[in-house]
Design an enzyme around this catalytic site. Structure first.
Site, PDB file in Angstrom:
ATOM      1  N   GLU A 106       0.811  -1.220   0.000  1.00 35.31           N
ATOM      2  CA  GLU A 106       0.000   0.000   0.000  1.00 35.31           C
ATOM      3  C   GLU A 106       0.841   1.266   0.000  1.00 35.31           C
ATOM      4  O   GLU A 106       1.997   1.261   0.429  1.00 35.31           O
ATOM      5  CB  GLU A 106      -0.903  -0.005   1.251  1.00 35.31           C
ATOM      6  CG  GLU A 106      -1.892  -1.160   1.247  1.00 35.31           C
ATOM      7  CD  GLU A 106      -2.797  -1.233   2.468  1.00 35.31           C
ATOM      8  OE1 GLU A 106      -3.980  -1.504   2.284  1.00 35.31           O
ATOM      9  OE2 GLU A 106      -2.329  -1.017   3.601  1.00 35.31           O
ATOM     10  N   CYS A 119       3.299   8.620   1.215  1.00 31.12           N
ATOM     11  CA  CYS A 119       3.962   7.671   2.103  1.00 31.12           C
ATOM     12  C   CYS A 119       4.052   6.355   1.330  1.00 31.12           C
ATOM     13  O   CYS A 119       3.028   5.772   0.985  1.00 31.12           O
ATOM     14  CB  CYS A 119       3.107   7.534   3.368  1.00 31.12           C
ATOM     15  SG  CYS A 119       3.716   6.282   4.503  1.00 31.12           S
ATOM     16  N   CYS A 126       6.987  -6.789   6.133  1.00 30.64           N
ATOM     17  CA  CYS A 126       8.160  -6.303   6.856  1.00 30.64           C
ATOM     18  C   CYS A 126       8.699  -7.426   7.727  1.00 30.64           C
ATOM     19  O   CYS A 126       7.924  -8.214   8.281  1.00 30.64           O
ATOM     20  CB  CYS A 126       7.787  -5.104   7.739  1.00 30.64           C
ATOM     21  SG  CYS A 126       9.210  -4.321   8.542  1.00 30.64           S
ATOM     22  N   CYS A 130       7.911  -5.635  14.780  1.00 32.52           N
ATOM     23  CA  CYS A 130       7.521  -4.785  15.909  1.00 32.52           C
ATOM     24  C   CYS A 130       6.076  -5.147  16.296  1.00 32.52           C
ATOM     25  O   CYS A 130       5.184  -5.134  15.447  1.00 32.52           O
ATOM     26  CB  CYS A 130       7.615  -3.310  15.535  1.00 32.52           C
ATOM     27  SG  CYS A 130       9.274  -2.845  14.967  1.00 32.52           S
ATOM     28  N   CYS A 133       2.855  -2.957  15.366  1.00 31.14           N
ATOM     29  CA  CYS A 133       2.669  -2.523  13.980  1.00 31.14           C
ATOM     30  C   CYS A 133       2.023  -3.645  13.174  1.00 31.14           C
ATOM     31  O   CYS A 133       2.490  -4.783  13.185  1.00 31.14           O
ATOM     32  CB  CYS A 133       4.025  -2.156  13.379  1.00 31.14           C
ATOM     33  SG  CYS A 133       3.954  -1.741  11.621  1.00 31.14           S
ATOM     34  N   CYS A 354      -0.042   5.436  10.504  1.00 29.38           N
ATOM     35  CA  CYS A 354       1.209   4.786  10.868  1.00 29.38           C
ATOM     36  C   CYS A 354       0.943   3.432  11.501  1.00 29.38           C
ATOM     37  O   CYS A 354       0.171   3.323  12.460  1.00 29.38           O
ATOM     38  CB  CYS A 354       1.960   5.611  11.910  1.00 29.38           C
ATOM     39  SG  CYS A 354       2.411   7.239  11.360  1.00 29.38           S
TER      40      CYS A 354
END
Ligand code: SAH
Length: 361
Positions: A106, A119, A126, A130, A133, A354
Site C-alpha cells: 500500500e 507515504c 516487513c 515490531c 505494527c 502509521c
C-alpha cells in the site's frame, strides 16, 4: 518467544526491468540495446519523471514505429491499483497495489495546506516484527524493486496533477517495510526522486524512516544524499526497546543513536525521532526524561521528536496514551530544549495511519 527478524528477503522472481530501475548511464545502454540513439534515453526519462507518463504509446515525441518495442522492453506494467480508499474529505487516499506476481502492498497520499506527501512502501510486508505494527505482524513477502518504489511516487504525482492541479512536494519511506533492509533499491529510488533529471523533489523533503539498522544508517550518511532520517526509537531504554523494536537486540539504543549522530554530523541535518506513545508502556514521565537525556547526549539540538499517538491494530492489546499523559510527555521533552511535536495522524478510519498498513485483500 520473540518473532524472528528477517533481513534477507525471500528469493522470488524479480519484477521485469523498467526504465525507472536504471540510472542515466543504464538508460542509455538500454535504449542502445534496442537499436535507438542515445538521446532517446533523456527523452524517455523526461516523459516518465517530468510528464509522469509510463505508456510509450502516449509519448508523441517517440516515433510511432518504435513505441511497441520501447513499451515491451522498458515500460512493463508493474503495478495495478486494486483499491483506493479515501477519507478526510478526499485529502487522504490509500491505494492497494498489486504487482505482476500478485504481491500486494500500500501507499498513502496526504494533502495538506502547504504540502502534499506520499507515504510509500519499500517492501511488501516487513521482517522487523515490531509487535505494535500491523505490517510487522504479517512478516516479509519480498523486497520491492526500485521501479516498483518509484511507480508509487509517479502515481501520486500524477493523481495530484490530474485531480487537484497540484504538485507532489514530500516523499516519506514510512509505508510497509524496512527501507534500510532493502538498501540498494531504496537508495537508487531516492536518487531518482531527488535528481533534477528525476522527480526533482528536494532532498530535505524526502524522509527515510528506519527501525535503526545502525551500519546502514552510517552508509546512508556517506551517500551524501542529505535526505531526512527518521529513527523509530519508541523507548529510551534497552529493556523496553528490546520488546517494542526487536532489532534492538542487534543494535541497541546507544548504537542506533550513535549512528543517528553520525548521520546528523555528516549531513548537517536534524534527525527525527519517532516515538509511538503507548499507554502505560512507554509514556511514563521518567521515560520522557530519559529520552531527553539520551537525545541531548547523542544529538544535542539536532533531534526532533515526533510523538505518534498509537494507532489501533488488529489483535493488539495496547492503546494510545491518554491526552494528559501525552501532554506531560511532550512538555518534559520540550523543557530540555529538544523540539517535540505530536504527529497529526491521518487515515485512521481507512487503516492508512502509521503502523496500520497490512495490504489485506
Ligand atoms: N520500518 C520503518 C518504516 C516504517 S515507518 C520504521 O519502522 O521506521 C512507520 C512508522 O510508524 C514507524 O515509526 C513505526 O514505528 C510507526 N508505527 C508502527 N505501528 C504504529 C502504530 N500502531 N501506531 C503508531 N505508529 C506506529
Amino acid at each position: 518467544m520473540a518473532q524472528q527478524l528477517v533481513f534477507e528477503a525471500p528469493r522470488r522472481k524479480v519484477p521485469p526491468q523498467h526504465l525507472a530501475d536504471f540510472d542515466a548511464a543504464g538508460r542509455i545502454a538500454a535504449v542502445e540495446a534496442l537499436g535507438l540513439p542515445a538521446f532517446r534515453a533523456n527523452q524517455l526519462a523526461h516523459q516518465y519523471f517530468g510528464r509522469l507518463t509510463a505508456d510509450p504509446h502516449q509519448m508523441t515525441d517517440l516515433p510511432a514505429a518504435v513505441r511497441d518495442r520501447v513499451a515491451a522492453a522498458m515500460f512493463p506494467k508493474l503495478l495495478t491499483a486494486v483499491r483506493v480508499l479515501a477519507c478526510d474529505a478526499g485529502q487522504t487516499r490509500k491505494t492497494l497495489w498489486r504487482a505482476g506476481d500478485g504481491t500486494t502492498f500500500e501507499s498513502v497520499l496526504m494533502r495538506y495546506p502547504q504540502r502534499n506527501t506520499v507515504c510509500i512502501s519499500s517492501q511488501a510486508g516487513c521482517g522487523m516484527a515490531c509487535p505494535f505494527c500491523a505490517t510487522g505482524q504479517a512478516g516479509l513477502t519480498r523486497n520491492l524493486s526500485t521501479a516498483e518504489i518509484l511507480e508509487q511516487v509517479r502515481a501520486a504525482a500524477a493523481a495530484l496533477r490530474d485531480d487537484f492541479g497540484d504538485r507532489l512536494s514530500n516523499v516519506v519511506f514510512m509505508g510497509m517495510g524496512e527501507p534500510l533492509a532493502n538498501y540498494a533499491r531504496v537508495v537508487a529510488a531516492v536518487r531518482r526522486i531527488i535528481e533534477p533529471s528525476g522527480f526533482g523533489i528536494s532532498a530535505r523533503s524526502v524522509t527515510v524512516s528506519t527501525v535503526g539498522v545502525a551500519p546502514a544508517i552510517r552508509k546512508l550518511a556517506d551517500e551524501r544524499l542529505a535526505v531526512t532520517l527518521a529513527l523509530s526509537l519508541h523507548a529510551p531504554d534497552d529493556e523496553l526497546r528490546d520488546t517494542l523494536v526487536p532489532v534492538n537486540t542487534r543494535w541497541n539504543v546507544g548504537e542506533a543513536l550513535g549512528a543517528a549522530r553520525y548521520y546528523a554530523e555528516v549531513t548537517g541535518r536534524r534527525v527525527s525521532i519517532e516515538y509511538a506513545l503507548i499507554r502505560d508502556v512507554n509514556d511514563q514521565p521518567w521515560r520522557a526524561d530519559l529520552l531527553s537525556e539520551r537525545l541531548r547526549g547523542a544529538l544535542g539540538r539536532r533531534a526532533h521528536v515526533n510523538v505518534i499517538p498509537l494507532n489501533p491494530t488488529p489483535g493488539s492489546q495496547w492503546d494510545a496514551s491518554p491526552k494528559a499523559a501525552q501532554r506531560e510527555f511532550v512538555r518534559r521533552v520540550r523543557r530540555t530544549g529538544i523540539s517535540c511535536t505530536v504527529r497529526d495522524t491521518r487515515g485512521r478510519e481507512i487503516s492508512a495511519a502509521c503502523g496500520q498498513l497490512a495490504a489485506g485483500g
